[in-house]
Design an enzyme around this catalytic site. Structure first.
Site, mmCIF file in Angstrom:
data_model
loop_
_atom_site.group_PDB
_atom_site.id
_atom_site.type_symbol
_atom_site.label_atom_id
_atom_site.label_comp_id
_atom_site.label_asym_id
_atom_site.label_seq_id
_atom_site.Cartn_x
_atom_site.Cartn_y
_atom_site.Cartn_z
ATOM 1 N N ASP A 236 0.867 -1.179 0.000
ATOM 2 C CA ASP A 236 0.000 0.000 0.000
ATOM 3 C C ASP A 236 0.907 1.234 0.000
ATOM 4 O O ASP A 236 2.133 1.121 -0.183
ATOM 5 C CB ASP A 236 -0.992 -0.035 1.178
ATOM 6 C CG ASP A 236 -0.323 0.157 2.537
ATOM 7 O OD1 ASP A 236 0.931 0.222 2.599
ATOM 8 O OD2 ASP A 236 -1.044 0.238 3.554
ATOM 9 N N HIS A 237 0.319 2.414 0.248
ATOM 10 C CA HIS A 237 1.102 3.657 0.193
ATOM 11 C C HIS A 237 2.240 3.671 1.211
ATOM 12 O O HIS A 237 3.318 4.188 0.941
ATOM 13 C CB HIS A 237 0.179 4.864 0.412
ATOM 14 C CG HIS A 237 -0.668 4.753 1.641
ATOM 15 N ND1 HIS A 237 -1.752 3.893 1.709
ATOM 16 C CD2 HIS A 237 -0.596 5.352 2.850
ATOM 17 C CE1 HIS A 237 -2.308 3.989 2.899
ATOM 18 N NE2 HIS A 237 -1.618 4.858 3.622
ATOM 19 N N CYS B 299 3.214 -3.225 4.159
ATOM 20 C CA CYS B 299 2.344 -2.119 4.562
ATOM 21 C C CYS B 299 3.006 -1.478 5.772
ATOM 22 O O CYS B 299 4.158 -1.805 6.090
ATOM 23 C CB CYS B 299 0.910 -2.578 4.817
ATOM 24 S SG CYS B 299 0.684 -3.675 6.234
ATOM 25 N N GLY B 300 2.316 -0.578 6.443
ATOM 26 C CA GLY B 300 2.962 0.154 7.527
ATOM 27 C C GLY B 300 3.449 -0.755 8.637
ATOM 28 O O GLY B 300 4.630 -0.758 8.997
ATOM 29 N N THR B 301 2.546 -1.544 9.207
ATOM 30 C CA THR B 301 2.912 -2.458 10.296
ATOM 31 C C THR B 301 3.150 -3.887 9.821
ATOM 32 O O THR B 301 3.663 -4.716 10.583
ATOM 33 C CB THR B 301 1.767 -2.538 11.323
ATOM 34 O OG1 THR B 301 0.588 -2.994 10.630
ATOM 35 C CG2 THR B 301 1.493 -1.185 11.973
ATOM 36 N N GLY B 302 2.688 -4.196 8.633
ATOM 37 C CA GLY B 302 2.710 -5.583 8.147
ATOM 38 C C GLY B 302 1.471 -6.357 8.569
ATOM 39 O O GLY B 302 1.174 -7.422 8.017
ATOM 40 N N GLY C 143 -2.022 -5.612 8.591
ATOM 41 C CA GLY C 143 -3.190 -5.680 7.710
ATOM 42 C C GLY C 143 -2.937 -6.603 6.525
ATOM 43 O O GLY C 143 -3.794 -7.424 6.156
ATOM 44 N N HIS D 70 10.939 -22.828 10.468
ATOM 45 C CA HIS D 70 9.929 -23.468 11.326
ATOM 46 C C HIS D 70 8.522 -23.407 10.746
ATOM 47 O O HIS D 70 7.730 -24.309 10.985
ATOM 48 C CB HIS D 70 9.907 -22.798 12.707
ATOM 49 C CG HIS D 70 11.120 -23.117 13.528
ATOM 50 N ND1 HIS D 70 11.162 -22.908 14.896
ATOM 51 C CD2 HIS D 70 12.329 -23.630 13.191
ATOM 52 C CE1 HIS D 70 12.356 -23.280 15.362
ATOM 53 N NE2 HIS D 70 13.081 -23.711 14.341
ATOM 54 N N ASN D 71 8.195 -22.314 10.046
ATOM 55 C CA ASN D 71 6.805 -22.097 9.629
ATOM 56 C C ASN D 71 6.589 -22.199 8.120
ATOM 57 O O ASN D 71 5.471 -22.004 7.655
ATOM 58 C CB ASN D 71 6.312 -20.721 10.111
ATOM 59 C CG ASN D 71 6.628 -20.455 11.563
ATOM 60 O OD1 ASN D 71 7.368 -19.528 11.880
ATOM 61 N ND2 ASN D 71 6.096 -21.277 12.455
ATOM 62 N N ARG E 10 7.032 0.730 7.980
ATOM 63 C CA ARG E 10 7.246 1.918 8.815
ATOM 64 C C ARG E 10 8.153 1.623 10.006
ATOM 65 O O ARG E 10 8.462 2.518 10.795
ATOM 66 C CB ARG E 10 5.898 2.471 9.308
ATOM 67 C CG ARG E 10 5.132 3.190 8.214
ATOM 68 C CD ARG E 10 3.851 3.809 8.740
ATOM 69 N NE ARG E 10 3.213 4.622 7.700
ATOM 70 C CZ ARG E 10 1.908 4.752 7.547
ATOM 71 N NH1 ARG E 10 1.077 4.140 8.369
ATOM 72 N NH2 ARG E 10 1.419 5.501 6.591
ATOM 73 N N ARG F 234 9.910 -32.202 12.458
ATOM 74 C CA ARG F 234 8.782 -31.951 13.377
ATOM 75 C C ARG F 234 7.941 -30.756 12.939
ATOM 76 O O ARG F 234 6.744 -30.665 13.238
ATOM 77 C CB ARG F 234 9.294 -31.760 14.804
ATOM 78 C CG ARG F 234 10.100 -30.487 15.031
ATOM 79 C CD ARG F 234 10.773 -30.475 16.398
ATOM 80 N NE ARG F 234 11.406 -29.202 16.719
ATOM 81 C CZ ARG F 234 12.574 -28.794 16.239
ATOM 82 N NH1 ARG F 234 13.249 -29.562 15.390
ATOM 83 N NH2 ARG F 234 13.091 -27.629 16.583
ATOM 84 N N HIS F 235 8.557 -29.828 12.202
ATOM 85 C CA HIS F 235 7.822 -28.636 11.767
ATOM 86 C C HIS F 235 6.806 -28.959 10.673
ATOM 87 O O HIS F 235 5.815 -28.249 10.520
ATOM 88 C CB HIS F 235 8.804 -27.555 11.302
ATOM 89 C CG HIS F 235 9.765 -27.152 12.376
ATOM 90 N ND1 HIS F 235 9.354 -26.561 13.544
ATOM 91 C CD2 HIS F 235 11.098 -27.317 12.471
ATOM 92 C CE1 HIS F 235 10.404 -26.351 14.321
ATOM 93 N NE2 HIS F 235 11.478 -26.813 13.692
HETATM 94 C C1 RB5 Z 1 -1.871 2.699 6.457
HETATM 95 O O1 RB5 Z 1 -1.942 3.914 7.131
HETATM 96 C C2 RB5 Z 1 -1.691 1.550 7.445
HETATM 97 O O2 RB5 Z 1 -2.849 1.384 8.189
HETATM 98 C C3 RB5 Z 1 -1.329 0.286 6.711
HETATM 99 O O3 RB5 Z 1 -0.177 0.476 5.974
HETATM 100 C C4 RB5 Z 1 -1.026 -0.926 7.564
HETATM 101 O O4 RB5 Z 1 -0.123 -0.641 8.586
HETATM 102 C C5 RB5 Z 1 -2.188 -1.700 8.020
HETATM 103 O O5 RB5 Z 1 -2.073 -2.759 8.665
#
Ligand code: RB5
Length: 147
Positions: free
Chosen positions: A10-11, A67-70, A72, A100-101, A111, A134-135
């Site tokens: 995403d952005h 994405c920002g946090t990974g 979503g 493992h996964n 971010r 085992r995995h």
């Molecule tokens: C976008 O602002 C942010 O919500 C998206 O990149 C992501 O972090 C969602 O999980």
């Protein structure tokens, strides 16, 4: 033929996606960029579903999302049967996600990692094989529904 690796963001993930895409090409892979193509605000599930669908259908072995946090991106990608999307914030986590996964989608929290960290995470994830043993049993227990 070089291996196709879909990559989507995403952005918030767009700038790092551009860097990782160039690195994939430099490493001899064929990055398939499903967007986004700018920092204009957009919705992460639109890219997660396109990428995860390719993995679920067996069109590709593995793929990359940002994405920002990974978070979503991983939520949406993990809705697809057979997809194991792992958020990795360090090379160590990326290595364990493979060993493992058997993570077949790498998700970067754009971010919260630098460009250099992102590159190291990508290279580690690409180079690390699944350990099996085992995995294998544990990974098989992840699926709750059949396609
Ligand atoms: C976008 O602002 C942010 O919500 C998206 O990149 C992501 O972090 C969602 O999980």
């Amino acid at each position: 033929m070089s291996e196709s690796i879909p990559i989507g963001a995403d952005h918030a993930g767009f700038p790092l996606k551009e860097r990782l895409k160039a690195e994939l090409a430099a490493l001899g892979f064929d990055p398939v960029d499903v967007g986004t193509h700018s920092t204009d605000s957009t919705d992460y599930p639109d890219y997660a579903h396109v990428v995860a669908d390719k993995v679920a259908r067996g069109e590709v072995k593995r793929a990359v999302l940002l994405c920002g946090t990974g978070l979503g991106m991983s939520y949406a990608a993990n809705r697809h049967h057979g997809v194991r999307a792992a958020v990795a914030w360090s090379p160590e986590v990326a290595k364990l996600a493979r060993e493992h996964n058997d993570a077949n989608v790498l998700v970067l929290p754009a971010r919260f990692v630098s460009e250099e960290q992102g590159l190291e995470i990508l290279k580690t994830w690409l180079a690390t094989p699944f350990e099996g043993g085992r995995h294998e049993r544990r990974v098989a227990k992840i699926e709750v529904e059949k396609p």
